[in-house]
Design a protein around this motif. Structure first.
Motif, PDB file in Angstrom:
ATOM      1  N   GLY A 153       0.810  -1.212   0.000  1.00 22.21           N
ATOM      2  CA  GLY A 153       0.000   0.000   0.000  1.00 22.21           C
ATOM      3  C   GLY A 153       0.840   1.258   0.000  1.00 22.21           C
ATOM      4  N   VAL A 154       1.960   1.214   0.705  1.00 24.84           N
ATOM      5  CA  VAL A 154       2.877   2.353   0.732  1.00 24.84           C
ATOM      6  C   VAL A 154       3.456   2.556  -0.662  1.00 24.84           C
ATOM      7  N   MET A 155       3.875   1.471  -1.291  1.00 23.84           N
ATOM      8  CA  MET A 155       4.458   1.561  -2.621  1.00 23.84           C
ATOM      9  C   MET A 155       3.469   2.196  -3.597  1.00 23.84           C
ATOM     10  N   ALA A 156       2.230   1.759  -3.572  1.00 22.87           N
ATOM     11  CA  ALA A 156       1.214   2.296  -4.476  1.00 22.87           C
ATOM     12  C   ALA A 156       1.016   3.791  -4.239  1.00 22.87           C
ATOM     13  N   ARG A 157       1.002   4.202  -2.980  1.00 22.57           N
ATOM     14  CA  ARG A 157       0.813   5.631  -2.650  1.00 22.57           C
ATOM     15  C   ARG A 157       2.002   6.458  -3.125  1.00 22.57           C
TER      16      ARG A 157
END
Length: 134
Positions: free
Chosen positions: A76-80
């Protein structure tokens, strides 16, 4: 929260580097910590110091590179970070680390999830199209 209070005391803190050239967003992305805490720093950086998405650490890694490295722990961090990088510093998709790794190399090397691969390819294609028009 704690971060908001700290930023009230020092509004420029998200742009300050350590003696090793790390911004808070670099440190957060490298930390082995809870994804919610990392997202808090990432979102605060986007809101208060968006130029940080174009600033590299001592190893010439931008927040995008670090997010791709931590993607197994924090998808989720990567996507953000992909989204915020596209908004604030799209040139990052063509920036190499000290070892010469472009983000696309990292996607292939670290088996980034298919959705992120597609998103990264779209961002890179968009960036190349913009660069050709300039």
């Amino acid at each position: 929260g704690v971060l908001d209070r700290a930023l009230e005391l020092d509004p420029g803190a998200l742009g300050d580097t350590t003696s090793h050239g790390l911004l808070p967003v670099h440190a957060a992305l490298q930390a082995d910590t809870e994804p919610g805490a990392v997202l808090t720093v990432v979102d605060a950086t986007a809101a208060r110091h968006p130029a940080a998405f174009g600033r590299a650490n001592w190893d010439l890694q931008l927040p995008l590179h670090l997010a791709l490295l931590c993607q197994r722990r924090h998808a989720g961090v990567m996507a953000r970070v992909l989204q915020l990088t596209a908004e604030h510093y799209p040139a990052a998709f063509a920036c190499a680390s000290r070892l010469g790794w472009l983000p696309v190399h990292m996607v292939l090397r670290y088996e980034t999830p298919q959705a992120a691969q597609v998103a990264l390819q779209e961002y890179q294609t968009t960036h190349e199209a913009v660069a050709l028009r300039v």
